[in-house]
Motif scaffolding. Sequence first.
Motif, PDB file in Angstrom:
ATOM      1  N   ILE A   1       1.200  -1.369   0.161  1.00 44.43           N
ATOM      2  CA  ILE A   1      -0.129   0.068  -0.142  1.00 44.43           C
ATOM      3  C   ILE A   1       1.216   1.266  -0.006  1.00 44.43           C
ATOM      4  CG2 ILE A   1      -1.688   1.604   0.827  1.00 44.43           C
ATOM      5  CD1 ILE A   1      -2.465  -1.760   2.338  1.00 44.43           C
ATOM      6  N   SER A   2       0.891   2.338  -0.355  1.00 45.29           N
ATOM      7  CA  SER A   2       1.300   3.244  -0.956  1.00 45.29           C
ATOM      8  C   SER A   2       0.116   4.682  -0.984  1.00 45.29           C
ATOM      9  CB  SER A   2       1.541   3.794  -2.358  1.00 45.29           C
ATOM     10  OG  SER A   2       2.669   5.245  -2.237  1.00 45.29           O
ATOM     11  N   TYR A   3       0.346   5.107   0.460  1.00 42.09           N
ATOM     12  CA  TYR A   3      -0.372   6.265   1.241  1.00 42.09           C
ATOM     13  C   TYR A   3      -0.549   7.920   0.168  1.00 42.09           C
ATOM     14  CZ  TYR A   3      -2.279   2.829   4.240  1.00 42.09           C
ATOM     15  OH  TYR A   3      -2.284   1.650   5.123  1.00 42.09           O
ATOM     16  N   ALA A   4      -1.357   8.309  -0.026  1.00 42.26           N
ATOM     17  CA  ALA A   4      -0.682   9.295   0.073  1.00 42.26           C
ATOM     18  C   ALA A   4      -1.605  10.187   0.884  1.00 42.26           C
ATOM     19  CB  ALA A   4      -2.128   9.529  -1.477  1.00 42.26           C
ATOM     20  N   GLU A   5      -0.642  11.562   1.081  1.00 43.42           N
ATOM     21  CA  GLU A   5      -1.162  12.327   2.007  1.00 43.42           C
ATOM     22  C   GLU A   5      -2.061  13.707   2.050  1.00 43.42           C
ATOM     23  OE1 GLU A   5       1.984  12.863   5.203  1.00 43.42           O
ATOM     24  OE2 GLU A   5       2.239  14.561   4.542  1.00 43.42           O
ATOM     25  N   HIS A   6      -3.218  13.836   2.801  1.00 47.87           N
ATOM     26  CA  HIS A   6      -3.693  15.086   2.081  1.00 47.87           C
ATOM     27  C   HIS A   6      -3.877  15.898   3.414  1.00 47.87           C
ATOM     28  CE1 HIS A   6      -6.151  13.684  -1.775  1.00 47.87           C
ATOM     29  NE2 HIS A   6      -4.814  13.491  -1.482  1.00 47.87           N
ATOM     30  N   ASN A   7      -3.508  17.147   4.102  1.00 49.07           N
ATOM     31  CA  ASN A   7      -3.288  17.658   5.333  1.00 49.07           C
ATOM     32  C   ASN A   7      -2.895  16.926   6.136  1.00 49.07           C
ATOM     33  OD1 ASN A   7      -5.084  20.039   3.641  1.00 49.07           O
ATOM     34  ND2 ASN A   7      -6.498  18.792   3.588  1.00 49.07           N
ATOM     35  N   GLY A   8      -2.405  15.469   5.518  1.00 47.82           N
ATOM     36  CA  GLY A   8      -1.102  15.599   6.678  1.00 47.82           C
ATOM     37  C   GLY A   8      -2.132  13.742   7.278  1.00 47.82           C
ATOM     38  N   LEU A   9      -2.637  13.920   6.867  1.00 51.77           N
ATOM     39  CA  LEU A   9      -3.688  12.490   7.446  1.00 51.77           C
ATOM     40  C   LEU A   9      -4.187  11.321   5.498  1.00 51.77           C
ATOM     41  CD1 LEU A   9      -6.198  13.776   9.321  1.00 51.77           C
ATOM     42  CD2 LEU A   9      -4.506  11.854   9.909  1.00 51.77           C
ATOM     43  N   TYR A  10      -4.982  10.825   6.100  1.00 52.91           N
ATOM     44  CA  TYR A  10      -5.129  10.020   5.058  1.00 52.91           C
ATOM     45  C   TYR A  10      -6.382  10.931   3.792  1.00 52.91           C
ATOM     46  CZ  TYR A  10      -3.998   5.903   8.115  1.00 52.91           C
ATOM     47  OH  TYR A  10      -3.921   4.848   9.077  1.00 52.91           O
ATOM     48  N   THR A  11      -5.684   9.693   1.905  1.00 51.84           N
ATOM     49  CA  THR A  11      -7.462  10.413   1.755  1.00 51.84           C
ATOM     50  C   THR A  11      -8.523  10.184   2.037  1.00 51.84           C
ATOM     51  OG1 THR A  11      -7.235   8.588  -0.636  1.00 51.84           O
ATOM     52  CG2 THR A  11      -5.601  10.714  -0.352  1.00 51.84           C
ATOM     53  N   ALA A  12      -9.562  10.884   1.430  1.00 51.21           N
ATOM     54  CA  ALA A  12     -10.796  10.982   1.832  1.00 51.21           C
ATOM     55  C   ALA A  12     -11.641   9.803   1.414  1.00 51.21           C
ATOM     56  CB  ALA A  12     -11.761  12.840   1.960  1.00 51.21           C
ATOM     57  N   ALA A  13     -11.693   9.549  -0.229  1.00 49.70           N
ATOM     58  CA  ALA A  13     -11.625   8.521  -0.410  1.00 49.70           C
ATOM     59  C   ALA A  13     -11.099   6.795  -0.366  1.00 49.70           C
ATOM     60  CB  ALA A  13     -10.145   8.536  -2.191  1.00 49.70           C
ATOM     61  N   PHE A  14      -9.400   6.916   0.727  1.00 48.01           N
ATOM     62  CA  PHE A  14      -9.085   5.247   1.203  1.00 48.01           C
ATOM     63  C   PHE A  14     -10.176   5.967   2.519  1.00 48.01           C
ATOM     64  CE2 PHE A  14      -6.837   3.633   4.355  1.00 48.01           C
ATOM     65  CZ  PHE A  14      -7.290   2.345   3.960  1.00 48.01           C
ATOM     66  N   LYS A  15     -10.302   6.774   2.928  1.00 48.51           N
ATOM     67  CA  LYS A  15     -10.794   6.793   4.731  1.00 48.51           C
ATOM     68  C   LYS A  15     -11.886   6.566   4.583  1.00 48.51           C
ATOM     69  CE  LYS A  15     -10.886   7.702   9.592  1.00 48.51           C
ATOM     70  NZ  LYS A  15     -12.128   7.319   9.429  1.00 48.51           N
ATOM     71  N   ASN A  16     -12.967   6.647   3.367  1.00 55.83           N
ATOM     72  CA  ASN A  16     -14.112   5.986   3.313  1.00 55.83           C
ATOM     73  C   ASN A  16     -14.538   4.845   2.887  1.00 55.83           C
ATOM     74  OD1 ASN A  16     -17.304   6.755   3.210  1.00 55.83           O
ATOM     75  ND2 ASN A  16     -16.739   6.133   1.199  1.00 55.83           N
ATOM     76  N   ILE A  17     -13.383   4.318   2.357  1.00 55.71           N
ATOM     77  CA  ILE A  17     -13.772   2.771   1.127  1.00 55.71           C
ATOM     78  C   ILE A  17     -12.697   2.011   3.040  1.00 55.71           C
ATOM     79  CG2 ILE A  17     -12.303   0.709   0.754  1.00 55.71           C
ATOM     80  CD1 ILE A  17     -12.058   3.186  -1.934  1.00 55.71           C
ATOM     81  N   PHE A  18     -11.912   2.557   3.466  1.00 58.54           N
ATOM     82  CA  PHE A  18     -11.573   1.751   5.075  1.00 58.54           C
ATOM     83  C   PHE A  18     -12.686   1.744   6.067  1.00 58.54           C
ATOM     84  CE2 PHE A  18      -9.575   1.551   9.396  1.00 58.54           C
ATOM     85  CZ  PHE A  18      -8.870   0.458   8.879  1.00 58.54           C
ATOM     86  N   ASP A  19     -13.344   3.107   6.182  1.00 59.32           N
ATOM     87  CA  ASP A  19     -14.213   3.269   7.592  1.00 59.32           C
ATOM     88  C   ASP A  19     -15.402   2.208   6.839  1.00 59.32           C
ATOM     89  OD1 ASP A  19     -12.819   4.475   8.900  1.00 59.32           O
ATOM     90  OD2 ASP A  19     -14.558   6.800   7.961  1.00 59.32           O
ATOM     91  N   TRP A  20     -16.405   1.849   5.975  1.00 62.24           N
ATOM     92  CA  TRP A  20     -16.567   0.467   5.019  1.00 62.24           C
ATOM     93  C   TRP A  20     -17.241  -0.580   5.403  1.00 62.24           C
ATOM     94  CZ3 TRP A  20     -22.283   1.213   4.929  1.00 62.24           C
ATOM     95  CH2 TRP A  20     -22.335   2.556   4.548  1.00 62.24           C
ATOM     96  N   ALA A  21     -15.656  -0.613   5.271  1.00 63.33           N
ATOM     97  CA  ALA A  21     -14.535  -2.256   5.082  1.00 63.33           C
ATOM     98  C   ALA A  21     -14.394  -3.032   6.817  1.00 63.33           C
ATOM     99  CB  ALA A  21     -13.428  -2.479   4.977  1.00 63.33           C
ATOM    100  N   SER A  22     -14.279  -1.576   7.221  1.00 64.29           N
ATOM    101  CA  SER A  22     -14.494  -1.977   9.182  1.00 64.29           C
ATOM    102  C   SER A  22     -15.473  -2.525   9.884  1.00 64.29           C
ATOM    103  CB  SER A  22     -13.627  -0.440   9.828  1.00 64.29           C
ATOM    104  OG  SER A  22     -14.249   0.352  10.351  1.00 64.29           O
ATOM    105  N   ARG A  23     -16.132  -1.860   8.857  1.00 66.40           N
ATOM    106  CA  ARG A  23     -18.474  -2.321   9.251  1.00 66.40           C
ATOM    107  C   ARG A  23     -18.258  -4.293   9.264  1.00 66.40           C
ATOM    108  NH1 ARG A  23     -19.706   0.248  13.219  1.00 66.40           N
ATOM    109  NH2 ARG A  23     -21.437  -0.763  12.518  1.00 66.40           N
ATOM    110  N   ILE A  24     -17.443  -4.703   8.301  1.00 65.43           N
ATOM    111  CA  ILE A  24     -17.592  -6.004   8.318  1.00 65.43           C
ATOM    112  C   ILE A  24     -17.116  -6.690   9.522  1.00 65.43           C
ATOM    113  CG2 ILE A  24     -16.827  -7.412   6.121  1.00 65.43           C
ATOM    114  CD1 ILE A  24     -17.460  -5.264   4.304  1.00 65.43           C
ATOM    115  N   GLU A  25     -15.203  -6.156   9.470  1.00 61.31           N
ATOM    116  CA  GLU A  25     -15.086  -6.812  10.322  1.00 61.31           C
ATOM    117  C   GLU A  25     -13.702  -5.300  10.688  1.00 61.31           C
ATOM    118  OE1 GLU A  25     -12.635  -8.342  13.248  1.00 61.31           O
ATOM    119  OE2 GLU A  25     -14.309  -9.661  11.754  1.00 61.31           O
TER     120      GLU A  25
END
Length: 178
Positions: free
Chosen positions: A79-103
């Motif tokens: 995984i290569s993380y892009a940095e937006h304002n010092g954090l994850y991109t909104a696109a990744f964070k949203n996918i990650f948030d949804w996936a974290s609801r699965i497990e």
Amino acid sequence: MKILAFAASSSRNSINKVLVTHAAEVLKSEFLPEATIEIIDLNDYEMPIYSIDREQADGIPAAAQLFFDKIGAADALLISYAEHNGLYTAAFKNIFDWASRIEMRVFQDKRMVVMSTSVGKHGGANVMKVALESAPYFGAKIVGHFSVGPFADHVADRKLKTPELAAELRTALSKLTL
């Protein structure tokens, strides 16, 4: 061995996608020639912004399940993380948030090499720090990490041109073979 690789960015011209693609090529050609490497694009997993209200009303989007299943089917991750304002991109964070609801253990105990790059001299150091600290909590077994910046100073023709950084990348990638 099956490797899943992606840039945590939705940019069509993502320098992190260039980096993760280069890393995947090095991994296959120099360390794991028998590996199957799949490089996915986060744009293929676009879905509504996560909210508990949406989840309760509509359930988990199919794209989140597909993303989660791709991780589950892999033996290791790049995984290569892009940095937006010092954090994850909104696109990744949203996918990650949804996936974290699965497990909650989204990374499903997979071995990982995490990377970052940016146009700035710190190479995405802030997002790398966040990833290194938080990913193990979500089931990542980070075996190596690598960052490069400024991107334009060290990459030409979609490959690392700085010998010292190329060696650092190889060291990080070699840890997936152990």
